[in-house]
Write an enzyme that holds these catalytic residues in place. Structure first.
Site, mmCIF file in Angstrom:
data_model
loop_
_atom_site.group_PDB
_atom_site.id
_atom_site.type_symbol
_atom_site.label_atom_id
_atom_site.label_comp_id
_atom_site.label_asym_id
_atom_site.label_seq_id
_atom_site.Cartn_x
_atom_site.Cartn_y
_atom_site.Cartn_z
ATOM 1 N N LYS A 77 -13.674 -7.621 -7.718
ATOM 2 C CA LYS A 77 -13.880 -7.845 -6.476
ATOM 3 C C LYS A 77 -15.494 -7.748 -6.261
ATOM 4 C CE LYS A 77 -10.470 -4.936 -4.193
ATOM 5 N NZ LYS A 77 -9.885 -3.602 -3.577
ATOM 6 N N LYS A 127 0.915 -1.129 0.088
ATOM 7 C CA LYS A 127 -0.085 -0.045 0.100
ATOM 8 C C LYS A 127 0.743 1.198 -0.185
ATOM 9 C CE LYS A 127 -4.257 -1.879 0.401
ATOM 10 N NZ LYS A 127 -5.362 -1.880 -0.532
#
Length: 250
Positions: free
Chosen positions: A171, A75
């Site tokens: 997703k 991240k």
């Protein structure tokens, strides 16, 4: 399931109902979901493991603790990102890397770090620009493939993204279930886009539905249960980064 697509918008609520309907048909027919969907039988697959955003030192330490994993997802946030990647590469020299900018970069930042990330062995950059400003990617030089996450929710998004991205992240909480996820996967593949199967931080019940799609994926990022203190009963079996197919009880 087809009627459900008109009753509810894409999102987590529709995902829950849609997957429940797939599960119901599976139980009533005695056939596994992958067979109902016309997909190959799922096999064990390796998942990315997420390194949370932090200082280069803390992220390097987390990478050192997970250096045995074949794929790490980092991240990032903008300033200091090259230092973060360098620390992780030093700590995990053999791991392939995905970097997830979460819409935090500008075009100038993307172009300035692209060559360095390629040299560091980064395999994929996920959602570098804000979803509303990603048209600039159509003319942006990028030596590392770029993946759409926040920019891609359903199959209807693909046509506008095909000249901007190289990969789409599917997703189920974005597509609103397995039904639309299958349509998105097929549409993205028809445009020559690569496929990433991703997740939110969720239990193995959510991962099991997404696992059905992994046979056609270039990247798998289904580490949600590994980031929880406790998973649900009959959860997926993770052997380091290798995920085994779900058991019938799940």
């Amino acid at each position: 399931r087809e009627h459900l697509q008109q009753l509810l918008p894409a999102g987590a609520a529709r995902n829950a109902v849609d997957c429940a309907l797939w599960d119901l048909e599976s139980r009533e027919s005695g056939k596994p979901v992958w067979q109902l969907a016309g997909l190959p039988a799922p096999a064990p697959v390796s998942t990315a493991y997420t390194i949370s955003l932090g200082t280069p030192e803390t992220m390097g330490l987390a990478a050192r603790q997970n250096r045995h994993r074949p794929l790490l997802k980092l991240k990032l946030t903008g300033d200091g990102d090259l230092e973060r990647v360098a620390a992780i590469r030093q700590s995990a020299p053999a791991a392939a890397l995905i970097v997830d900018a979460n819409e935090s970069w500008s075009v100038n930042q993307l172009e300035s770090v692209g060559a360095s990330l390629a040299e560091q062995g980064v395999a994929l950059i996920e959602q570098p620009l804000p979803a509303g400003a990603d048209e600039a990617l159509a003319s942006c030089h990028h030596p590392v493939p770029i993946c759409a996450d926040e920019s891609c929710h359903t199959s209807a998004d693909v046509a506008a993204l095909a000249n901007r991205y190289d990969v789409v992240n599917i997703k189920l909480d974005k597509t609103g279930g397995l039904t639309e996820a299958l349509a998105l996967q097929a549409n993205a593949s028809s445009y020559g886009l690569g496929i990433m199967i991703g997740c939110m931080v969720s239990t193995s019940l959510s991962m099991a539905a997404a696992f059905v799609l992994t046979s056609g994926a270039d990247f798998v990022d289904l580490d949600g249960p590994l980031l929880l203190r406790r998973d649900r009963e009959h959860g997926l079996q993770y052997v380091e980064s290798l995920i085994h197919p779900p058991v019938p009880q799940l």
